[in-house]
Design an enzyme around this catalytic site. Structure first.
Site, mmCIF file in Angstrom:
data_model
loop_
_atom_site.group_PDB
_atom_site.id
_atom_site.type_symbol
_atom_site.label_atom_id
_atom_site.label_comp_id
_atom_site.label_asym_id
_atom_site.label_seq_id
_atom_site.Cartn_x
_atom_site.Cartn_y
_atom_site.Cartn_z
ATOM 1 N N SER A 137 0.856 -1.191 0.000
ATOM 2 C CA SER A 137 0.000 0.000 0.000
ATOM 3 C C SER A 137 0.882 1.227 0.000
ATOM 4 O O SER A 137 2.007 1.209 0.533
ATOM 5 C CB SER A 137 -0.894 0.014 1.242
ATOM 6 O OG SER A 137 -1.512 1.279 1.425
ATOM 7 N N TYR A 150 -1.623 0.420 10.623
ATOM 8 C CA TYR A 150 -1.762 -0.159 9.290
ATOM 9 C C TYR A 150 -0.570 0.224 8.425
ATOM 10 O O TYR A 150 0.045 -0.629 7.755
ATOM 11 C CB TYR A 150 -3.061 0.319 8.638
ATOM 12 C CG TYR A 150 -3.221 -0.109 7.199
ATOM 13 C CD1 TYR A 150 -3.533 -1.421 6.881
ATOM 14 C CD2 TYR A 150 -3.066 0.803 6.160
ATOM 15 C CE1 TYR A 150 -3.673 -1.821 5.551
ATOM 16 C CE2 TYR A 150 -3.207 0.419 4.834
ATOM 17 C CZ TYR A 150 -3.516 -0.898 4.540
ATOM 18 O OH TYR A 150 -3.654 -1.284 3.218
#
Length: 248
Positions: A137, A150
């Site tokens: 990501s 995250y």
């Protein structure tokens, strides 16, 4: 692009980016071992692909998940040429509001599980000069207020990718793709309220130069490029954004 005859394991294939990767790989001729926690969407995916597919309902966080997936691919296809670590877990929130259990879960799914699947597949990947693509990501390279845990898990996955690329070269290539905001079910599983999700999506859209969210197939095309040795045989250790300019 051709993946004809290649045996490819794709985790998190039941929906979103994972399903798009499986669909694109199937159109390129790959034989697939698809994994996810729920069997029903995997069977629906297999029914529409029109290519040999082995379905494995498994949580990648399980200690034996890597062994099970490699064994299933070997039993069905006799080889493993590529691994796509797409399964991911997102839990968003400010640090003081976050549970330690959520941090542990993200590290398990986003870092340990990919490492374990690579380890289990290594003999086959080495034998066939195979490739691994980790779906990371842009959160792993950007500051992520209210999403720090995250982002940290994806940064760890990026580091794992680069280190293993050097460790396993020249036998196995390992790269990562870094999607920006893509419309997937992940948005509804991140632990945010509907209003918080809407606000986050609005802020991400305003920070994306292309002015729109991506779709799964735009990520899938890059993934399939990276597992095709004819297209990307001299690429390893790369962290490739596909993000509408989010990291520009």
């Amino acid at each position: 692009m051709s993946l004809a005859g290649k045996s490819v394991i794709v985790t998190g294939a039941g929906s979103g980016i994972g399903a798009s990767i499986a669909e694109r790989a199937a159109r390129s001729g790959a034989r697939l071992c698809v994994a996810g926690r729920r069997e029903a969407p995997l069977k629906e995916l297999a029914a529409r692909l029109g290519t040999p597919v082995e379905v494995v309902a498994v949580d990648v966080a399980a200690r034996d998940a890597g062994e099970r997936l490699v064994a299933a691919a070997m039993d069905r296809f006799g080889r493993v040429d590529a691994v796509v670590n797409n399964a991911g877990l997102a839990r968003f929130g400010k640090l003081e509001e976050s549970a330690a259990e959520d941090f542990d879960a993200m590290l398990t799914v986003n870092v340990r599980a990919p490492a374990e699947l690579i380890r289990c597949a290594l003999p086959q990947l080495r034998a066939h000069q195979g490739a691994v693509v980790n779906v990371s990501s842009v959160g792993g390279v950007l500051s992520m207020p209210a999403r720090s845990a995250y982002g940290a898990s994806k940064a760890a996955l990026n580091s794992l990718t680069r280190s293993l690329a050097r460790e396993l070269a020249p036998d196995v290539r390992i790269n990562a793709v870094l999607p920006g905001p893509v419309d997937t079910p992940l948005w509804h599983e991140a632990g945010l309220t509907e209003n918080e999700t809407d606000a986050l999506r609005t802020s991400l859209l305003s920070a994306t130069p292309m002015g729109r969210f991506g779709d799964g197939d735009e990520v899938a095309r890059l993934v399939c490029f990276l597992i095709d040795p004819e297209q990307s045989g001299w690429i390893t250790g790369a962290l490739m954004p596909v993000d509408g300019g989010r990291t520009a």
